[in-house]
Write an enzyme that holds these catalytic residues in place. Structure first.
Site, PDB file in Angstrom:
ATOM      1  N   GLN A  43      -4.298   2.660   0.323  1.00  0.00           N
ATOM      2  CA  GLN A  43      -2.965   2.237   0.771  1.00  0.00           C
ATOM      3  C   GLN A  43      -2.957   1.106   1.791  1.00  0.00           C
ATOM      4  O   GLN A  43      -2.042   0.296   1.789  1.00  0.00           O
ATOM      5  CB  GLN A  43      -2.193   3.438   1.325  1.00  0.00           C
ATOM      6  N   TYR A 100     -15.746 -10.536 -12.948  1.00  0.00           N
ATOM      7  CA  TYR A 100     -15.660 -11.926 -12.472  1.00  0.00           C
ATOM      8  C   TYR A 100     -16.509 -12.850 -13.366  1.00  0.00           C
ATOM      9  O   TYR A 100     -17.105 -12.393 -14.344  1.00  0.00           O
ATOM     10  CB  TYR A 100     -16.097 -12.000 -11.003  1.00  0.00           C
ATOM     11  N   ARG A 125     -25.319  -7.991  -7.986  1.00  0.00           N
ATOM     12  CA  ARG A 125     -24.429  -6.861  -8.330  1.00  0.00           C
ATOM     13  C   ARG A 125     -24.299  -6.853  -9.848  1.00  0.00           C
ATOM     14  O   ARG A 125     -23.633  -7.717 -10.442  1.00  0.00           O
ATOM     15  CB  ARG A 125     -23.071  -7.070  -7.650  1.00  0.00           C
ATOM     16  N   HIS A 168     -12.004  -5.188 -13.194  1.00  0.00           N
ATOM     17  CA  HIS A 168     -10.695  -4.965 -12.573  1.00  0.00           C
ATOM     18  C   HIS A 168      -9.605  -4.704 -13.608  1.00  0.00           C
ATOM     19  O   HIS A 168      -8.633  -4.021 -13.324  1.00  0.00           O
ATOM     20  CB  HIS A 168     -10.293  -6.150 -11.690  1.00  0.00           C
ATOM     21  N   GLU A 197     -17.610  -6.355 -11.984  1.00  0.00           N
ATOM     22  CA  GLU A 197     -16.160  -6.219 -11.779  1.00  0.00           C
ATOM     23  C   GLU A 197     -15.318  -7.197 -12.611  1.00  0.00           C
ATOM     24  O   GLU A 197     -14.151  -7.407 -12.352  1.00  0.00           O
ATOM     25  CB  GLU A 197     -15.818  -6.357 -10.280  1.00  0.00           C
TER      26      GLU A 197
HETATM   27  P1  NAP Z   1      10.837   8.262  -1.772  1.00  0.00           P
HETATM   28  O1  NAP Z   1       9.662   7.495  -2.172  1.00  0.00           O
HETATM   29  O2  NAP Z   1      11.863   7.630  -0.930  1.00  0.00           O
HETATM   30  O3  NAP Z   1      11.519   8.801  -3.135  1.00  0.00           O
HETATM   31  C1  NAP Z   1      12.675   9.544  -3.133  1.00  0.00           C
HETATM   32  C2  NAP Z   1      13.204   9.700  -4.567  1.00  0.00           C
HETATM   33  O4  NAP Z   1      14.386  10.437  -4.533  1.00  0.00           O
HETATM   34  C3  NAP Z   1      13.507   8.393  -5.246  1.00  0.00           C
HETATM   35  O5  NAP Z   1      13.039   8.495  -6.579  1.00  0.00           O
HETATM   36  C4  NAP Z   1      15.017   8.308  -5.216  1.00  0.00           C
HETATM   37  O6  NAP Z   1      15.333   7.611  -6.395  1.00  0.00           O
HETATM   38  C5  NAP Z   1      15.453   9.765  -5.166  1.00  0.00           C
HETATM   39  N1  NAP Z   1      16.633  10.011  -4.360  1.00  0.00           N
HETATM   40  C6  NAP Z   1      16.913   9.563  -3.108  1.00  0.00           C
HETATM   41  N2  NAP Z   1      18.088  10.054  -2.686  1.00  0.00           N
HETATM   42  C7  NAP Z   1      18.576  10.824  -3.676  1.00  0.00           C
HETATM   43  C8  NAP Z   1      19.773  11.576  -3.831  1.00  0.00           C
HETATM   44  N3  NAP Z   1      20.682  11.646  -2.882  1.00  0.00           N
HETATM   45  N4  NAP Z   1      19.939  12.241  -4.993  1.00  0.00           N
HETATM   46  C9  NAP Z   1      19.021  12.186  -5.976  1.00  0.00           C
HETATM   47  N5  NAP Z   1      17.887  11.476  -5.883  1.00  0.00           N
HETATM   48  C10 NAP Z   1      17.661  10.796  -4.740  1.00  0.00           C
HETATM   49  O7  NAP Z   1      10.418   9.561  -1.025  1.00  0.00           O
HETATM   50  P2  NAP Z   1       9.263  10.612  -1.289  1.00  0.00           P
HETATM   51  O8  NAP Z   1       8.899  10.738  -2.705  1.00  0.00           O
HETATM   52  O9  NAP Z   1       9.753  11.818  -0.580  1.00  0.00           O
HETATM   53  O10 NAP Z   1       8.041  10.003  -0.543  1.00  0.00           O
HETATM   54  C11 NAP Z   1       8.084   9.833   0.850  1.00  0.00           C
HETATM   55  C12 NAP Z   1       7.043   8.857   1.331  1.00  0.00           C
HETATM   56  O11 NAP Z   1       5.743   9.361   1.135  1.00  0.00           O
HETATM   57  C13 NAP Z   1       7.156   7.525   0.662  1.00  0.00           C
HETATM   58  O12 NAP Z   1       7.083   6.520   1.652  1.00  0.00           O
HETATM   59  C14 NAP Z   1       5.947   7.483  -0.196  1.00  0.00           C
HETATM   60  O13 NAP Z   1       5.411   6.175  -0.251  1.00  0.00           O
HETATM   61  C15 NAP Z   1       4.960   8.407   0.498  1.00  0.00           C
HETATM   62  N6  NAP Z   1       4.085   9.050  -0.492  1.00  0.00           N
HETATM   63  C16 NAP Z   1       3.319   8.271  -1.279  1.00  0.00           C
HETATM   64  C17 NAP Z   1       2.524   8.848  -2.236  1.00  0.00           C
HETATM   65  C18 NAP Z   1       1.682   7.984  -3.130  1.00  0.00           C
HETATM   66  O14 NAP Z   1       1.690   6.769  -3.024  1.00  0.00           O
HETATM   67  N7  NAP Z   1       0.949   8.550  -4.055  1.00  0.00           N
HETATM   68  C19 NAP Z   1       2.510  10.210  -2.409  1.00  0.00           C
HETATM   69  C20 NAP Z   1       3.321  10.997  -1.602  1.00  0.00           C
HETATM   70  C21 NAP Z   1       4.116  10.399  -0.650  1.00  0.00           C
HETATM   71  P3  NAP Z   1      16.796   7.332  -6.930  1.00  0.00           P
HETATM   72  O15 NAP Z   1      17.599   7.047  -5.700  1.00  0.00           O
HETATM   73  O16 NAP Z   1      16.684   6.192  -7.881  1.00  0.00           O
HETATM   74  O17 NAP Z   1      17.196   8.577  -7.634  1.00  0.00           O
HETATM   75 FE1  SF4 Z   2      -8.665   2.339   2.370  1.00  0.00          FE
HETATM   76 FE2  SF4 Z   2      -8.622   3.652   4.673  1.00  0.00          FE
HETATM   77 FE3  SF4 Z   2      -7.444   4.707   2.512  1.00  0.00          FE
HETATM   78 FE4  SF4 Z   2     -10.122   4.548   2.737  1.00  0.00          FE
HETATM   79  S1  SF4 Z   2      -8.729   5.761   3.998  1.00  0.00           S
HETATM   80  S2  SF4 Z   2      -8.929   4.002   0.962  1.00  0.00           S
HETATM   81  S3  SF4 Z   2     -10.354   2.609   3.783  1.00  0.00           S
HETATM   82  S4  SF4 Z   2      -6.864   2.838   3.565  1.00  0.00           S
END
Ligand code: NAP
Ligand code: SF4
Length: 670
Positions: free
Chosen positions: A340, A167, A215, A253, A165
């Site tokens: 996450q 290290y 490892r 990493h 990894e």
């Molecule tokens: P979000 O993360 O809050 O993103 C919303 C997006 O919309 C932002 O880019 C925001 O940026 C824009 N926005 C907000 N209000 C707006 C408006 N009135 N007009 C135009 N643009 C606007 O919400 P989400 O994408 O729906 O995700 C929801 C949750 O699910 C989050 O907590 C996220 O962490 C989680 N999630 C995570 C993943 C991942 O980590 N891969 C995948 C899916 C969901 P601007 O305001 O700058 O435009």
């Molecule tokens: Fe980590 Fe749990 Fe997501 Fe698996 S399911 S990657 S252990 S947070």
């Protein structure tokens, strides 16, 4: 008869036996840094009780300079030894063995006193390491020996020497980080001197009846990494020096190639372990993205390795092995490889946990206590929050009925599982389906609860887990036929055109872009290696080759209003993968967008004071969510006690990690 004969077969090491072929891989939880190890002991005890054969602790430094952070965990004296002795004491009563992972961070140690073979800064650290002088190297080798001896006295069954990894040990092995011209650098013999001296020193200190796992970095995934012949030579020399087991290490990493995230195919790096199999004689361990007993069993059956290592799957379900032993694998809460709540937490200096199992690393705090009064509880909505609450409350003995307006349980999970590389959400739904049934949760599908239903309501308590509705924008032309919500785009991709503007670059905007670029039908396992430049023939240094550019399926613009990097809020350890993945598909990232209007021409906008047009076929709105909780006023009017969970509680915080954690905590105290 067991479904997993190879997985459950004991492993005889001569001087000791491991009761099955399951190694719980090293995983830093943040509890290693706590003053007292009661919580860490409870965490390991739960996994030992759940049947795991061999546990490897999180990385512990053999000296101060090697610790990963300024107050990082180390084992250097008797006081620390006493603290460590709690861990073997916690797991031995269940027949599990435990080894201490000895990890010297080298240039990855996040403090100004970090050391390395050469004074070269790592791209993932702000600190330039100090070059270890010859006497410093000799002393470090002694410190490994001291650490191993202290581990033995603390009651551990062995140690794992972290040699992968990226290290310290890895840093000595490759010319990328080792530019020395003395006896520790240059030829392979010189570069191997450090790890081999460590193994010899440790073996001399601890005697023969003590497990030493090494490892071994079999695939560095960096330029100027080890050649395959060098890996094999080192493996053979390690055997001669006295290691008991060789574990597989994949990727430094700092490598910009995913090795454990969800888009990595299951057991996607087992080809590396398989390739070294015939060159070694000591037991061999296979790692990375093994998350079900079926996958693990298959690897052992095909003689890829003697043991399988799983780390995150034991955060997700401490009873993984027990359930496999009882042929109840459908009840295993499967790790979805999201990172996450585990790695992302650790990188933010928070205690690790698990998105699908918030009790992980919080065993003392989130204990299931017996019920005082059994309640009849209605849960409205079966997204992550509703499912987690229903399961935990029913396990405690409450009578739970789960209402869902759709024809299947899962809510937003059903959308998430459509995203390329997020197929693991199927497992989460499978787990809930079986576990809810087992715990007698009554599920009522195709039922929208309305105010009139509350008239004949005979529940003591109600849970509003009705989720969210996507935010709609007040933008001229928002009702134009070019505009789609993200839900429509995910459900009807055939209606999405060739050029697309995605408004909103949060997690969902990124996911929708991935989805529109890769349909499930063209997702082939080989594509992963080609896209990320992994050489499956292993005949280039570090196993890397040029990434193969693909012709994007659609032209996509991903947009946000704020200034700055897109995807800033994505996971610490996975955000870079999502950004890089979309960049490889030539997605255009635009910040500082002011949306003006939508018409037949496309999306009109201003950016940095200039008006412009994106002449796109489709505009997908991924602009966040609003809570859906219309029933709340009806419940209040009728005086029915209730709680809101997940998206219905706070749409801004909508994510499965928050929803499951909040729901589990409530279910444990209601
Ligand atoms: P979000 O993360 O809050 O993103 C919303 C997006 O919309 C932002 O880019 C925001 O940026 C824009 N926005 C907000 N209000 C707006 C408006 N009135 N007009 C135009 N643009 C606007 O919400 P989400 O994408 O729906 O995700 C929801 C949750 O699910 C989050 O907590 C996220 O962490 C989680 N999630 C995570 C993943 C991942 O980590 N891969 C995948 C899916 C969901 P601007 O305001 O700058 O435009
Ligand atoms: Fe980590 Fe749990 Fe997501 Fe698996 S399911 S990657 S252990 S947070």
């Amino acid at each position: 008869m067991t479904h997993f004969p190879h997985l459950l077969k004991p492993l005889d090491l001569g001087f000791t036996q491991i009761k099955n072929r399951v190694l719980m891989g090293s995983m830093h939880t943040g509890l290693e840094e706590e003053k007292d190890y009661t919580k860490l002991a409870a965490y390991f005890e739960e996994r030992a009780k759940g049947g795991v054969g061999l546990i490897v602790t999180g990385g512990i430094a053999p000296n101060l300079l090697g610790s990963l952070s300024p107050f990082g965990a180390k084992l250097t004296n008797k006081k620390e030894m006493t603290k460590h002795s709690l861990l073997p004491q916690a797991v031995h009563p269940y027949g599990a063995k435990i080894v201490l992972q000895v990890l010297h961070g080298g240039r990855y140690s996040y403090h100004p006193f970090s050391v390395a073979p050469s004074r070269i800064k790592a791209p993932i650290s702000p600190f330039t390491p100090w070059k270890l002088p010859n006497w410093g190297i000799e002393l470090t080798i002694k410190h490994y020996g001291r650490c191993a001896l202290l581990a033995q006295k603390a009651g551990y069954d062995g140690i794992e020497i972290m040699g992968s990894e990226g290290y310290l040990i890895n840093q000595f092995l490759v010319s990328h980080t080792n530019k020395r011209q003395d006896q520790w650098g240059g030829s392979l013999e010189n570069r191997m001197r450090f790890p081999l001296s460590i193994v010899r020193e440790v073996r001399e200190k601890v005697g023969t009846n003590f497990i030493i796992i090494f490892r071994l970095s079999m695939l560095d995934l960096i330029e100027e990494g080890s050649h395959w012949e060098e890996v094999v030579t080192l493996g053979k020399e390690l055997e001669k020096a006295g290691v008991t087991i060789i574990n597989t290490g994949i990727g430094w990493h700092e490598a910009r190639i995913p090795t454990i995230a969800t888009m990595v195919p299951r057991a996607g790096f087992s080809f590396v372990t398989k390739k070294i199999r015939d060159s070694l004689t000591v037991p061999l361990v296979c790692t990375n993205r093994i998350n079900t007993p079926e996958v693990a069993e298959n690897l052992l059956k095909e003689n890829v390795a003697d043991m399988v290592s799983m780390a995150r799957p034991f955060l997700a379900d401490p009873e993984f092995v027990k359930k496999a032993e009882e042929n109840r694998s459908e009840e295993i809460n499967t790790c979805i490889a999201c990172n996450q709540a585990c790695l992302d937490h650790v990188f933010q200096q928070k205690i690790a946990s698990c998105l699908v199992n918030p009790k992980a690393c919080h065993e003392k705090e989130l204990e299931t206590k017996p019920l005082v009064f059994k309640k009849k509880i209605a849960v409205i909505g079966s997204g992550p929050a509703g499912l987690a609450f229903a399961l935990e409350a029913s396990k405690r003995g409450h009578a739970v009925t789960l209402f869902e307006k759709d024809s299947q349980i899962g809510g937003q999970f059903n959308l998430a599982k459509k995203i390329p590389g997020k197929k693991e959400f199927y497992e989460t739904l499978r787990y809930f389906t079986h576990s809810l049934k087992k715990n007698n949760v009554q599920i009522v599908l195709n039922k929208t609860i309305e105010e009139k239903d509350l008239n004949a309501w005979d529940f003591d308590h109600c849970i509003l887990s009705t989720g969210i509705v996507p935010r709609t924008l007040s933008l001229q032309g928002i009702n134009h036929e070019k505009v789609m919500s993200y839900i429509e785009a995910l459900k009807f991709p055939e209606k999405v055109g060739q050029t697309v503007a995605i408004i909103g670059a949060g997690g969902i905007g990124f996911d929708v872009a991935e989805f529109l670029l890769h349909s499930k039908e063209d997702e082939k396992e080989d594509d992963f290696y080609k896209r990320w430049g992994i050489n499956q023939n292993l005949d280039t240094p570090g196993g890397v080759v040029k990434k193969i550019a693909t012709i994007p399926k659609r032209k996509i613009y991903l947009l946000q209003r704020k200034k700055g990097k897109l995807g800033e809020g994505l996971g610490k350890t996975t955000g870079w993968i999502h950004r890089q993945s979309l960049k490889m598909e030539k997605v255009h990232f635009l910040d500082q967008m002011e949306y003006r209007l939508i018409d037949n021409e496309g999306l009109h906008y201003s950016r940095e004071g200039k008006d412009d047009l994106l002449a796109v076929d489709t505009i997908v709105i991924c602009a966040g969510q609003l809570s859906q909780n219309e029933l709340e006023t009806s419940l209040q009017r009728k005086g029915i006690p209730y709680n809101k969970l997940g998206g219905a509680f706070k749409a801004g915080e909508l994510d499965a990690k928050f929803a499951i954690d909040q729901a589990t905590r409530l279910a444990l105290k209601i």
